[in-house]
Design an enzyme around this catalytic site. Structure first.
Site, short mmCIF file in Angstrom:
data_model
loop_
_atom_site.label_atom_id
_atom_site.label_comp_id
_atom_site.label_asym_id
_atom_site.label_seq_id
_atom_site.Cartn_x
_atom_site.Cartn_y
_atom_site.Cartn_z
N HIS A 297 -2.27 4.54 8.91
CA HIS A 297 -2.29 3.81 7.64
C HIS A 297 -0.90 3.20 7.51
O HIS A 297 0.08 3.92 7.35
CB HIS A 297 -2.56 4.78 6.49
CG HIS A 297 -2.43 4.17 5.13
ND1 HIS A 297 -3.41 3.38 4.58
CD2 HIS A 297 -1.44 4.21 4.21
CE1 HIS A 297 -3.03 2.98 3.38
NE2 HIS A 297 -1.83 3.47 3.13
N ASP B 63 -14.29 1.47 4.46
CA ASP B 63 -13.30 2.21 3.67
C ASP B 63 -13.98 2.88 2.48
O ASP B 63 -13.51 2.81 1.34
CB ASP B 63 -12.15 1.30 3.21
CG ASP B 63 -11.01 2.13 2.62
OD1 ASP B 63 -10.93 3.33 2.94
OD2 ASP B 63 -10.22 1.58 1.84
N ASN C 208 -8.84 14.02 4.72
CA ASN C 208 -8.10 14.42 3.51
C ASN C 208 -9.00 15.11 2.50
O ASN C 208 -9.11 14.72 1.34
CB ASN C 208 -7.39 13.21 2.88
CG ASN C 208 -8.30 12.03 2.64
OD1 ASN C 208 -9.34 11.90 3.29
ND2 ASN C 208 -7.94 11.19 1.70
N GLY D 164 -9.62 3.34 -4.46
CA GLY D 164 -10.73 3.28 -3.51
C GLY D 164 -12.05 2.88 -4.12
O GLY D 164 -12.24 2.95 -5.33
#
Lengths: 314, 428
Positions: B185, B311, B100, B330
């Site tokens: 996801h 992550d 992304n 995040g």
């Protein structure tokens, strides 16, 4: 020597009113006691004091508001502060400036108090970390509206003499309501028993852990209640489908003279305003001065905000 | 390169069931020549460099199955060089990177760019993913075949989920035939819309919109049903709740083949850590209750969860210093992945071998790459750590370009002291 400097720095840190959750019972009672003094003043001919003379108060309202904004405006002025209200529609925030940048900009002008209302929960907390003046929360998202709860408490005390031992129902859109949350914290802290009443889709998960009983049946929820607080259906916060129709909502959760009979016989009605007449409350009931405290709430709101400004702006 | 012999090492390599004191020899090409308790100094050539590991633990270089690198488009958050430095300092030698970026990695020309750029600028093994659907739209699948041929390791929409069941079934059907890896996801985006933390008492108190565990569970149930019909290589990137784990258990028990990941954050933190609107703990999937956290740790222990990922999601300060609902999602984590995971060893939640397995051979097996193992002939990617060394996480000391760590000031025990990549000592 360094140690002494540090303690003085801590002493000089401004106090903030961010939510009822951060208040101790003593602090809450202190505000209410102070506010009582201002009720008389506000009813007199000479309303102006000079407690906050030389202080600057900025009202920073990111959400439209009539009563809270004018109430803080008047409260500041009656205490002698210079009050400026920031109209966010005209500010740089519309040009993409962040809350933090606005905070730093305002901070550079040395205000003593910033009163903030913001659509995001936690925005006043963020602001308070970055400015070195007092921050007063005038409503953030669906989190807290501390001065509303305090004025509600003052209104109840004014009529019923006390809060301890009373049974209070809070009815309506609990999910989206900061008024409900602040009132739950304050009323339970002051010793009231609190019932919350809402359809399942408007009832936040885990609400019982805040020390209340939850009901979907208004009849059961109102049983023997001394105070019935109605909440506004917050259409602007509702995304997606929460209710089939306003008509159905009124049928089950709108306060009518018939439903009020389930409550205690001398029960009083409150509403933080603005009201959706015919949606959450019967219009005649709302205007009935024998049972409705709505006007008194607005009146005492100024007194409570004067007390908060006085106590927090030192 | 001369040969190297690493002596006095406590070797743990779950791929070979090794847990013993011994030595390891790296040959001149940077491959593993021999390993184990029977390796003697004399097995290495006479001019070999001798490195004393001093009884510290030696494991295969860590394989992190989910990290974001800002190139292209978000170089101000993280670039290949800063990501590599952070990874090597954390003993991570192989990284699966998320697609992304800006532009997205959803076509062949972008893959060429990312592989070339990664080769020139990074010093870890990079395994890029491409998006599952074009423009993350959730509609049109990307060119799985062509992209795989160019070196794409797996397909994921990262923080988005294919909502349309028909599209998802086509994707799984097509992927099953090609044998490509789908990394999902799992989150129903309608259910989680506007949500920013776990739905529950904390979200009610903070006045934030919650994300119910159902959002994750419902997608898992859907995909695992589809998996009956279209048995593709299916991996759930990160799960967050005990209810999801229950679904996984039921499906694994009847022999369904799929794999599951979990973020180290969901194993080490819970919703209460968000405290007074700490935006660095705004994560996706969200931190949930302590019950969920414990269930996830047990899920790792029982093998229902296959891998632990960092992550790693670097975000600049401006995207985080906002009211919670507006703040970016995040946290960084590649550098602290192992140390934080070791916390579960020190507090006796997980055996050491299990932790290492989920960080090395398990991800390598899922990805079908020859990493995460110290078998003879493999590239000598090695992580050496002091199991007991105490340290305190300070964002400013971390090597990532962005400093949004979820565990600022956390006291950890265990730290990487050396990292080898292809036989070269790249971090000390």
């Amino acid at each position: 020597m360094a140690v002494i400097k540090n303690t003085s720095a801590i002493k000089n840190q401004p106090k903030h009113l961010l939510g009822i959750q951060n208040l101790s019972i003593l602090e809450a009672k202190h505000i209410l006691e102070e506010a009582k003094e201002f009720i008389k003043l506000n009813r007199s001919n000479s309303k102006k004091l000079d407690i906050l003379r030389g202080k600057t108060q900025i009202n920073l309202f990111f959400e439209p508001s009539t009563r809270t904004q004018s109430s803080f405006d008047l409260a500041g002025k009656r205490l002698g502060a210079d009050v400026m209200t920031m109209n966010v529609a005209n500010s740089a925030l519309k040009k993409g400036e962040t809350l933090m940048d606005t905070a730093m900009t305002l901070n550079a002008m040395h205000p003593d108090i910033i009163v903030i209302r913001h659509q995001d929960s936690g925005a006043p907390n963020l602001l308070s970390q970055k400015v070195n003046c007092t921050v007063i929360n005038a409503g953030d998202g669906r989190r807290e509206h501390p001065t509303q709860a305090l004025l509600d408490a003052l209104t109840i005390i004014n009529r019923k003499g006390k809060i301890e031992g009373l049974k209070i129902a809070i009815c309506g859109d609990i999910l989206h309501s900061r008024v409900a949350r602040s009132n739950i914290y304050l009323m339970t802290m002051l010793g009231a028993e609190v019932n919350v009443i809402a359809p399942k889709t408007l009832m936040p998960i885990g609400i019982e852990k805040l020390g209340v009983k939850s009901f979907t049946d208004m009849k059961k929820g109102l049983d023997n209640c001394d105070i019935v607080m109605m909440l506004r259906l917050q259409n602007e916060r509702m995304q997606g489908t929460f209710l089939p129709s306003k008509r159905e909502y009124y049928e089950f959760y709108g306060l009518t003279p018939e439903k009020l009979k389930f409550a205690s016989k001398d029960a009083l009605i409150m509403h933080p305003g603005p009201m959706n007449r015919g949606v959450e409350i019967d219009t005649k009931l709302a205007d009935d001065i024998n049972v409705s405290l709505v006007k008194e709430q607005v009146e005492l709101g100024v007194a409570v905000r004067m007390a908060c400004l006085k106590i927090y702006c030192k | 390169m001369t040969e190297k012999i690493l002596i006095n090492a406590h070797i743990i390599d779950p791929s070979q069931n090794l847990d013993e004191k011994g030595s390891l020899i790296i040959d001149e090409k940077g491959k593993i020549k021999s390993i184990g308790k029977n390796v003697k100094r004399s097995d290495a050539s006479s001019n070999a460099e001798v490195i004393d590991i001093k009884d510290n633990i030696l494991i295969p270089g860590i394989v992190d199955m989910k990290a974001f690198v800002g190139e292209p488009g978000y170089e101000y958050k993280e670039n290949f060089r800063t990501l590599s430095n952070a990874a090597l300092a954390g003993g991570v030698t192989s990284i699966v990177t998320m697609p992304n970026t800006k532009p997205l990695i959803d076509n062949v020309s972008m893959v060429d760019f990312i592989i070339r750029r990664g080769r020139d600028k990074s010093s870890v093994n990079l395994y890029p993913c491409a998006t599952l659907t074009r423009e993350l739209s959730g509609n049109q699948m990307t060119e799985f075949g062509l992209l795989s041929a160019k070196g794409i390791i797996g397909f994921t929409d990262v923080i988005k989920t294919v909502q349309n069941t028909e599209t998802m079934s086509k994707i799984m059907n097509y992927a099953a035939d090609l044998g490509v890896l789908i990394m999902q996801h799992a989150e129903d985006l309608e259910l989680s819309k506007n949500g920013c933390i776990n739905e529950g008492e904390v979200s009610t108190r903070l006045g934030l919109e919650g994300i119910s565990y159902i959002a994750e569970k419902i997608i898992l149930e859907r995909d695992l049903s589809l998996l009956n019909e279209f048995p593709c290589r299916y991996h759930v990137n990160q799960i967050s709740s005990k209810e999801s784990l229950e679904v996984i258990k039921q499906n694994k028990e009847i022999g369904k083949k799929f794999t599951v990941g979990v973020s180290i954050n969901n194993l080490s933190l819970n919703e209460n850590d968000i405290g007074d609107f700490k935006t660095f703990l705004k994560l996706s999937p969200p931190l949930r209750s302590e019950d969920d956290r414990i269930a996830l740790v047990n899920g790792v222990k029982s093998g229902l969860i296959d891998v632990i990922v960092s992550d790693h999601t670097p975000e600049d300060e401006e995207s985080k210093r906002l009211p919670f609902a507006q703040a970016a999602t995040g946290s960084i984590g590649v550098e602290t992945l192992l140390s934080l995971a070791l916390e579960m060893y020190h507090n006796e939640s997980l055996p050491l071998k299990k932790i290492i397995e989920t960080l090395t051979i398990n991800p390598a097996k899922i990805l079908k790459i020859n990493k995460g193992s110290l078998k003879i002939g493999n590239d000598a990617d090695i992580c050496i750590f002091d199991l007991n060394k105490p340290w305190v996480v300070k964002a400013d000391d971390l090597k990532s370009k962005s400093k949004n760590t979820a565990i600022e000031d956390r006291k950890l025990q265990g730290k990487v002291i050396m990292t080898f990549l292809n036989g070269n000592l790249v971090y000390k």
